[in-house]
Design a protein around this motif. Sequence first.
Motif, PDB file in Angstrom:
ATOM      1  N   ARG A 108      46.931  27.059  38.571  1.00 40.53           N
ATOM      2  CA  ARG A 108      47.657  26.392  37.396  1.00 40.53           C
ATOM      3  C   ARG A 108      48.629  25.364  37.862  1.00 40.53           C
ATOM      4  O   ARG A 108      49.568  25.983  38.545  1.00 40.53           O
ATOM      5  CB  ARG A 108      47.777  26.977  36.241  1.00 40.53           C
ATOM      6  CG  ARG A 108      48.587  26.373  35.189  1.00 40.53           C
ATOM      7  CD  ARG A 108      49.248  27.231  34.291  1.00 40.53           C
ATOM      8  NE  ARG A 108      48.266  27.537  33.175  1.00 40.53           N
ATOM      9  CZ  ARG A 108      47.767  28.869  33.017  1.00 40.53           C
ATOM     10  NH1 ARG A 108      48.537  29.868  33.787  1.00 40.53           N
ATOM     11  NH2 ARG A 108      46.668  29.040  32.297  1.00 40.53           N
ATOM     12  N   ASP A 124      50.918  27.919  39.860  1.00 39.38           N
ATOM     13  CA  ASP A 124      50.664  29.189  39.476  1.00 39.38           C
ATOM     14  C   ASP A 124      49.478  29.848  40.014  1.00 39.38           C
ATOM     15  O   ASP A 124      48.388  29.386  39.709  1.00 39.38           O
ATOM     16  CB  ASP A 124      50.506  29.547  37.961  1.00 39.38           C
ATOM     17  CG  ASP A 124      50.247  30.743  37.451  1.00 39.38           C
ATOM     18  OD1 ASP A 124      50.522  31.035  36.270  1.00 39.38           O
ATOM     19  OD2 ASP A 124      49.899  31.628  38.282  1.00 39.38           O
ATOM     20  N   LEU A 168      55.637  24.267  37.834  1.00 41.80           N
ATOM     21  CA  LEU A 168      55.123  25.182  38.833  1.00 41.80           C
ATOM     22  C   LEU A 168      53.757  25.145  39.242  1.00 41.80           C
ATOM     23  O   LEU A 168      52.930  24.505  38.613  1.00 41.80           O
ATOM     24  CB  LEU A 168      55.542  26.648  38.092  1.00 41.80           C
ATOM     25  CG  LEU A 168      55.017  26.778  36.559  1.00 41.80           C
ATOM     26  CD1 LEU A 168      53.425  27.507  36.864  1.00 41.80           C
ATOM     27  CD2 LEU A 168      55.766  27.584  35.826  1.00 41.80           C
ATOM     28  N   ARG A 210      54.199  32.429  41.224  1.00 38.89           N
ATOM     29  CA  ARG A 210      54.458  31.088  40.752  1.00 38.89           C
ATOM     30  C   ARG A 210      55.544  30.487  41.623  1.00 38.89           C
ATOM     31  O   ARG A 210      56.530  31.063  42.012  1.00 38.89           O
ATOM     32  CB  ARG A 210      54.970  31.032  39.319  1.00 38.89           C
ATOM     33  CG  ARG A 210      53.621  31.545  38.377  1.00 38.89           C
ATOM     34  CD  ARG A 210      54.105  31.953  36.933  1.00 38.89           C
ATOM     35  NE  ARG A 210      53.081  32.433  36.183  1.00 38.89           N
ATOM     36  CZ  ARG A 210      53.006  33.480  35.533  1.00 38.89           C
ATOM     37  NH1 ARG A 210      53.982  34.290  35.519  1.00 38.89           N
ATOM     38  NH2 ARG A 210      51.839  33.577  34.727  1.00 38.89           N
ATOM     39  N   LYS A 260      60.474  29.685  34.283  1.00 39.36           N
ATOM     40  CA  LYS A 260      61.267  30.186  33.612  1.00 39.36           C
ATOM     41  C   LYS A 260      61.605  31.520  33.608  1.00 39.36           C
ATOM     42  O   LYS A 260      61.017  32.074  34.284  1.00 39.36           O
ATOM     43  CB  LYS A 260      60.390  29.930  31.994  1.00 39.36           C
ATOM     44  CG  LYS A 260      60.113  28.475  31.452  1.00 39.36           C
ATOM     45  CD  LYS A 260      61.427  27.940  31.399  1.00 39.36           C
ATOM     46  CE  LYS A 260      62.116  28.333  29.956  1.00 39.36           C
ATOM     47  NZ  LYS A 260      63.132  27.442  29.850  1.00 39.36           N
ATOM     48  N   TYR A 286      60.463  23.484  33.559  1.00 40.49           N
ATOM     49  CA  TYR A 286      59.697  24.283  34.378  1.00 40.49           C
ATOM     50  C   TYR A 286      58.868  23.340  34.952  1.00 40.49           C
ATOM     51  O   TYR A 286      58.291  22.169  34.615  1.00 40.49           O
ATOM     52  CB  TYR A 286      58.905  25.408  34.012  1.00 40.49           C
ATOM     53  CG  TYR A 286      57.897  25.164  32.794  1.00 40.49           C
ATOM     54  CD1 TYR A 286      58.246  25.279  31.485  1.00 40.49           C
ATOM     55  CD2 TYR A 286      56.759  24.776  33.194  1.00 40.49           C
ATOM     56  CE1 TYR A 286      57.341  25.279  30.370  1.00 40.49           C
ATOM     57  CE2 TYR A 286      55.697  24.230  32.152  1.00 40.49           C
ATOM     58  CZ  TYR A 286      56.072  24.716  30.871  1.00 40.49           C
ATOM     59  OH  TYR A 286      55.009  24.650  29.822  1.00 40.49           O
ATOM     60  N   ALA A 322      51.572  23.284  36.317  1.00 39.10           N
ATOM     61  CA  ALA A 322      52.291  23.111  34.512  1.00 39.10           C
ATOM     62  C   ALA A 322      53.744  22.560  34.750  1.00 39.10           C
ATOM     63  O   ALA A 322      54.424  22.938  35.701  1.00 39.10           O
ATOM     64  CB  ALA A 322      52.566  24.522  34.051  1.00 39.10           C
ATOM     65  N   ARG A 350      45.714  41.691  37.316  1.00 35.41           N
ATOM     66  CA  ARG A 350      46.033  40.012  37.862  1.00 35.41           C
ATOM     67  C   ARG A 350      47.220  40.112  38.591  1.00 35.41           C
ATOM     68  O   ARG A 350      48.334  40.953  38.034  1.00 35.41           O
ATOM     69  CB  ARG A 350      46.199  39.206  36.626  1.00 35.41           C
ATOM     70  CG  ARG A 350      44.925  38.655  36.131  1.00 35.41           C
ATOM     71  CD  ARG A 350      45.058  37.200  35.135  1.00 35.41           C
ATOM     72  NE  ARG A 350      46.395  37.554  34.439  1.00 35.41           N
ATOM     73  CZ  ARG A 350      47.423  36.320  34.213  1.00 35.41           C
ATOM     74  NH1 ARG A 350      46.755  35.384  34.581  1.00 35.41           N
ATOM     75  NH2 ARG A 350      48.205  36.415  33.633  1.00 35.41           N
TER      76      ARG A 350
END
Lengths: 401, 136
Positions: A85, A110, A108, A124, A129, A106, A87, A120
């Motif tokens: 991800r 991920d 990042l 990141r 955050k 933020y 973001a 899981r």
Amino acid sequence: MFALLKLNKPIHWLLTIVLSQWLISTASAYSFGHLDSIKVHGFASQGYFLSSENNIYGESSKHRGALGLTETGINVSYKPLHNLRLAAQGIYRHAGNVNEDAQLDYALLDWTFLSHNDLRIGVRLGRVKTPFGLYNETRDVAFTRPSITLPSIYFERSRDLLLSSDGLQFYADKGTPIGNLSFQLNAGQLGEELDELQDAVLGQGALGKLENELGYLAKLAYESTSGATRLAFSFDNFDMKYEPGSGDFLDDGNINFQQFLLSAQQHIGPVTFTGEYLRQENIFENFGPFYPKTAPVSESYYIQADYRFNQQFKGYSRYDVLYLNKDDKQPDVLPSGVSPHMTFNKSYMVGLQWTPASQWMLQAEYHRHNGASSLSFADNPNPAAIKQHWSVFALQVSYRF
Amino acid sequence: MERNFWLLLIILILIPIRSQAVGIITHPNTNIDSLTLNQARSIFSMRTQKWPNGELIKVFVLPETDPLHKQFTKKVLQIFPYKLRRIWDRNIYSGTGDAPTIVDNEGEMVNAISTHPGSIGYANRGNNNVRIIETQ
């Protein structure tokens, strides 16, 4: 004003790389028609404050009060792969005279490198955050706060220590039959807006500048499968160095904060009980003869009860306590420019929240304070004018999408 | 008279069954027959992100104020709708997770579920276009 991309530290290069990767991926997503996997969300809130004495978020003690707190942000999230991800969120915040700026909240990348059987594990990278207690990660979003103003443990003066870290976060989640366990560990460079903190610990007359070294923050949390029970333990370690100004009466000292936070929340039907307890161990040393070594322990806690009347209305009440030095609650010696009332706070609060639609929220609160630890120097520059007993009426309207 | 009595009894028995009028629906290819309560909660909280076969789960929900959404969260997931909303908010405003896709009404929901492989949502049991997945 824009503290977005100063490229004078390696971590900012990392951020730039993450951001540009994100931009490139977004551009290729657009050209390959993957737009439906890009999600955009945002929020905006405006707070109004009227206080009997003292100023909170602007000149709230003047006749008509102050529209002193504006918080708004927009974020984008894109998953180019099922386990990757990207973001980013930009925010603008105007909080009285304390700050008024836009920044990257933020940004990042991920990467979940293990995802199997309810376990899981991932990492990141970038600006992440800070996980701390029940509310810190999304403290600027009104919809995820317990009230208009945060409890004392989320100390406004330490805001830049707790907002986010530039570096990496390791995380692990495990689903079990009784609930979800999660662990997060952040290591990175913290924010640089330490003026309020510096004024409080070194006095308003200090000529130099306080700077952050690498910070470490960890949180272990449990949430039951229905979400009715939440428990968390958070720990962080902050190290700061003081760079004296010319002719300074202070040496190049160092400060260490270690925070230990216990959090609990329980829903019982329409009632929710929330409590958090913070112990902060502080060390101030090597500042020279005018500031002998000291190691006070700060303590803060609150208990809040929420009652949900129906889908639209919720009432809530909180008792909140903070002592900067739990073993010396009325210190004789204070840094210059610091009012004795600022070393503690005991307050009661009662409020009502109305959500007429899921995107809109209106809140009204009344706070009664004994103590002024929540006050900022920027809004209250004259320590002699600070009063011990004061009350606040606050209103906030919020929108999200 | 006796026939009326039996008819009334049958109707009275059927009413409690019918009151759980909403159920989970998935895309036909997911090959799921049932879900446990915990599994359902984990999927709609956006924690479980993949089906056992490795396919990505795509979650659809109705607006928070929709009576069917309220019924689904309270009766099937047994979570307050605002509680679920807070979990999604924490995800999307920290950049660490996702929220479900919100569709406007049941018709759009059924349409979305039938056209997106790996998707999951909910609908009225009386809707003939869907296959209801039971939760235990």
